[in-house]
Design a protein around this motif. Structure first.
Motif, PDB file in Angstrom:
ATOM      1  N   LYS A   1       0.910  -1.202  -0.092  1.00 50.57           N
ATOM      2  CA  LYS A   1      -0.132   0.013  -0.087  1.00 50.57           C
ATOM      3  C   LYS A   1       0.935   1.298  -0.038  1.00 50.57           C
ATOM      4  O   LYS A   1       1.992   1.076   0.328  1.00 50.57           O
ATOM      5  CB  LYS A   1      -0.850   0.060   1.178  1.00 50.57           C
ATOM      6  CG  LYS A   1      -1.850  -1.199   1.420  1.00 50.57           C
ATOM      7  CD  LYS A   1      -2.815  -0.929   2.782  1.00 50.57           C
ATOM      8  CE  LYS A   1      -3.714  -2.247   2.652  1.00 50.57           C
ATOM      9  NZ  LYS A   1      -2.905  -3.362   3.002  1.00 50.57           N
ATOM     10  N   ILE A   2       0.349   2.382  -0.632  1.00 46.05           N
ATOM     11  CA  ILE A   2       0.861   3.689  -0.149  1.00 46.05           C
ATOM     12  C   ILE A   2      -0.061   4.599   0.443  1.00 46.05           C
ATOM     13  O   ILE A   2      -1.239   4.677   0.355  1.00 46.05           O
ATOM     14  CB  ILE A   2       1.335   4.272  -1.733  1.00 46.05           C
ATOM     15  CG1 ILE A   2       1.892   3.453  -2.701  1.00 46.05           C
ATOM     16  CG2 ILE A   2       1.601   5.792  -1.613  1.00 46.05           C
ATOM     17  CD1 ILE A   2       1.713   3.959  -4.204  1.00 46.05           C
TER      18      ILE A   2
ATOM     19  N   TRP B   1      -0.421   8.354   1.816  1.00 52.29           N
ATOM     20  CA  TRP B   1      -0.139   9.717   1.462  1.00 52.29           C
ATOM     21  C   TRP B   1      -0.664  10.712   2.424  1.00 52.29           C
ATOM     22  O   TRP B   1      -1.475  10.584   3.316  1.00 52.29           O
ATOM     23  CB  TRP B   1      -0.503  10.012  -0.005  1.00 52.29           C
ATOM     24  CG  TRP B   1      -1.941   9.934   0.121  1.00 52.29           C
ATOM     25  CD1 TRP B   1      -2.805   9.076  -0.521  1.00 52.29           C
ATOM     26  CD2 TRP B   1      -3.171  10.981   0.375  1.00 52.29           C
ATOM     27  NE1 TRP B   1      -4.205   9.129  -0.452  1.00 52.29           N
ATOM     28  CE2 TRP B   1      -4.241  10.372   0.109  1.00 52.29           C
ATOM     29  CE3 TRP B   1      -2.945  12.260   0.907  1.00 52.29           C
ATOM     30  CZ2 TRP B   1      -5.558  11.249   0.337  1.00 52.29           C
ATOM     31  CZ3 TRP B   1      -4.191  12.879   1.235  1.00 52.29           C
ATOM     32  CH2 TRP B   1      -5.464  12.276   0.933  1.00 52.29           C
TER      33      TRP B   1
ATOM     34  N   VAL C   1      -1.892  -1.603  -5.785  1.00 53.41           N
ATOM     35  CA  VAL C   1      -0.579  -1.483  -6.235  1.00 53.41           C
ATOM     36  C   VAL C   1      -0.320  -2.664  -6.618  1.00 53.41           C
ATOM     37  O   VAL C   1      -0.257  -3.796  -5.941  1.00 53.41           O
ATOM     38  CB  VAL C   1       0.173  -1.060  -4.909  1.00 53.41           C
ATOM     39  CG1 VAL C   1       1.732  -0.708  -5.605  1.00 53.41           C
ATOM     40  CG2 VAL C   1      -0.320   0.267  -4.608  1.00 53.41           C
TER      41      VAL C   1
ATOM     42  N   ASP D   1       9.889  -1.311   3.611  1.00 62.22           N
ATOM     43  CA  ASP D   1       9.239   0.174   3.914  1.00 62.22           C
ATOM     44  C   ASP D   1       9.921   1.129   3.177  1.00 62.22           C
ATOM     45  O   ASP D   1      11.012   0.823   2.650  1.00 62.22           O
ATOM     46  CB  ASP D   1       9.201   0.504   5.341  1.00 62.22           C
ATOM     47  CG  ASP D   1       8.165  -0.485   6.011  1.00 62.22           C
ATOM     48  OD1 ASP D   1       7.395  -1.008   5.831  1.00 62.22           O
ATOM     49  OD2 ASP D   1       8.537  -0.441   7.567  1.00 62.22           O
TER      50      ASP D   1
ATOM     51  N   LEU E   1       4.919  10.106   0.640  1.00 66.82           N
ATOM     52  CA  LEU E   1       4.289   8.882   0.462  1.00 66.82           C
ATOM     53  C   LEU E   1       5.160   7.936   1.280  1.00 66.82           C
ATOM     54  O   LEU E   1       6.145   7.979   1.104  1.00 66.82           O
ATOM     55  CB  LEU E   1       4.830   8.691  -1.122  1.00 66.82           C
ATOM     56  CG  LEU E   1       4.098   9.498  -2.097  1.00 66.82           C
ATOM     57  CD1 LEU E   1       4.553   9.276  -3.434  1.00 66.82           C
ATOM     58  CD2 LEU E   1       2.666   9.731  -1.823  1.00 66.82           C
ATOM     59  N   ARG E   2       4.563   7.104   2.043  1.00 68.40           N
ATOM     60  CA  ARG E   2       4.917   6.143   2.835  1.00 68.40           C
ATOM     61  C   ARG E   2       4.507   4.710   2.197  1.00 68.40           C
ATOM     62  O   ARG E   2       3.491   4.596   2.023  1.00 68.40           O
ATOM     63  CB  ARG E   2       4.474   6.022   4.244  1.00 68.40           C
ATOM     64  CG  ARG E   2       5.106   7.286   4.856  1.00 68.40           C
ATOM     65  CD  ARG E   2       4.837   7.287   6.499  1.00 68.40           C
ATOM     66  NE  ARG E   2       5.603   8.653   7.085  1.00 68.40           N
ATOM     67  CZ  ARG E   2       6.604   8.868   7.531  1.00 68.40           C
ATOM     68  NH1 ARG E   2       7.339   7.843   7.318  1.00 68.40           N
ATOM     69  NH2 ARG E   2       7.067   9.934   8.163  1.00 68.40           N
ATOM     70  N   LEU E   3       5.468   3.816   2.057  1.00 67.22           N
ATOM     71  CA  LEU E   3       5.345   2.972   1.098  1.00 67.22           C
ATOM     72  C   LEU E   3       5.466   1.429   1.885  1.00 67.22           C
ATOM     73  O   LEU E   3       6.374   1.561   3.073  1.00 67.22           O
ATOM     74  CB  LEU E   3       6.501   2.453  -0.196  1.00 67.22           C
ATOM     75  CG  LEU E   3       6.650   3.932  -0.846  1.00 67.22           C
ATOM     76  CD1 LEU E   3       7.751   3.908  -1.682  1.00 67.22           C
ATOM     77  CD2 LEU E   3       5.470   4.413  -1.453  1.00 67.22           C
ATOM     78  N   GLU E   4       4.615   0.453   1.662  1.00 68.95           N
ATOM     79  CA  GLU E   4       4.898  -0.897   2.336  1.00 68.95           C
ATOM     80  C   GLU E   4       4.774  -1.972   1.557  1.00 68.95           C
ATOM     81  O   GLU E   4       4.036  -1.971   0.563  1.00 68.95           O
ATOM     82  CB  GLU E   4       3.945  -0.779   3.413  1.00 68.95           C
ATOM     83  CG  GLU E   4       2.495  -0.988   3.320  1.00 68.95           C
ATOM     84  CD  GLU E   4       1.770  -1.266   4.363  1.00 68.95           C
ATOM     85  OE1 GLU E   4       1.434  -2.469   4.756  1.00 68.95           O
ATOM     86  OE2 GLU E   4       0.974  -0.369   4.899  1.00 68.95           O
ATOM     87  N   GLY E   5       5.611  -2.836   1.509  1.00 74.67           N
ATOM     88  CA  GLY E   5       5.663  -3.982   0.518  1.00 74.67           C
ATOM     89  C   GLY E   5       5.890  -5.489   1.010  1.00 74.67           C
ATOM     90  O   GLY E   5       7.198  -5.261   1.646  1.00 74.67           O
TER      91      GLY E   5
END
Length: 206
Positions: free
Chosen positions: A45-46, A48, A65, A168, A193-197
């Motif tokens: 997810k992103i 924002w 995503v 992250d 933008l904080r990214l998690e994957g």
């Protein structure tokens, strides 16, 4: 019946133990397996955030995503990351705001349903962090962007038994650079933008 020599049995047992150890979740970046990975859509997810009139920081998410990662831990510069972001999934957790953001003032989702990111480089900044550069295409405009990625851990996920690598990330972009200028400067130009994957190995875990 053919009997394996004792030394062979020992070697097989040792190899099996090492394989289990390598597959166990670990925050040691030297244990990450090279190969092709795909983003787990349930855990990618992103989030924002943007300044709202200077009174607060407003948060929302983008949940659609899809991404592919060709990972080479020993030579990170050879790794490649691509992503497609479904902009209809952008949400500010408010139905009226969601509809407004998907409209022509902001992301014009009807004409530009997806954003894309194509990685152009990865530069390690520590054993567990890297600077990832690439081209972001948003609302028909392509600009170079960069984000800071942090390795969390890798190993066989205990839920689905698939080998997984988790990261992250954090980036800051200016929405005006992509032609999204509505309500500037009251609503901030800089968007965090904080990214998690969680990336799953494309081939099954042996």
């Amino acid at each position: 019946m053919m009997r394996l020599p004792v030394i062979a049995l020992v070697l097989l047992a040792t190899a099996g133990a090492r394989a289990q150890e390598d597959a166990a979740p670990s925050a040691d970046p030297t244990k990450v397996r090279a190969g092709a990975y795909v983003l787990d859509p349930a855990h990618g997810k992103i989030t924002w955030s943007v300044s709202h009139l200077g009174y607060s920081t407003y948060y929302g998410q983008i949940t659609d995503v899809a991404a592919k990662l060709d990972l080479d831990p020993k030579e990170p510069a050879r790794s490649r990351l691509t992503a497609t972001i479904g902009m209809a999934s952008i949400s500010g957790i408010n139905a009226a705001l969601d509809a407004h953001m998907r409209g022509p003032d902001f992301f014009a989702v009807a004409g530009f349903p997806a954003a894309t990111f194509t990685g152009t480089g990865i530069e390690p900044t520590s054993p567990t962090t890297a600077r990832v550069t690439g081209d972001l295409t948003l609302k028909g405009v392509t600009r170079p962007v960069a984000f800071d990625a942090t390795f969390n851990q890798s190993g066989v996920n205990p839920i689905d038994r698939r080998y997984t690598v988790g990261f992250d990330g954090r980036a800051v972009i200016k929405r005006s650079e992509f032609g999204i200028t509505a309500f500037l400067p009251a609503v901030g130009d800089e968007v965090t933008l904080r990214l998690e994957g969680e990336f799953k190995a494309a081939t099954p875990t042996p």
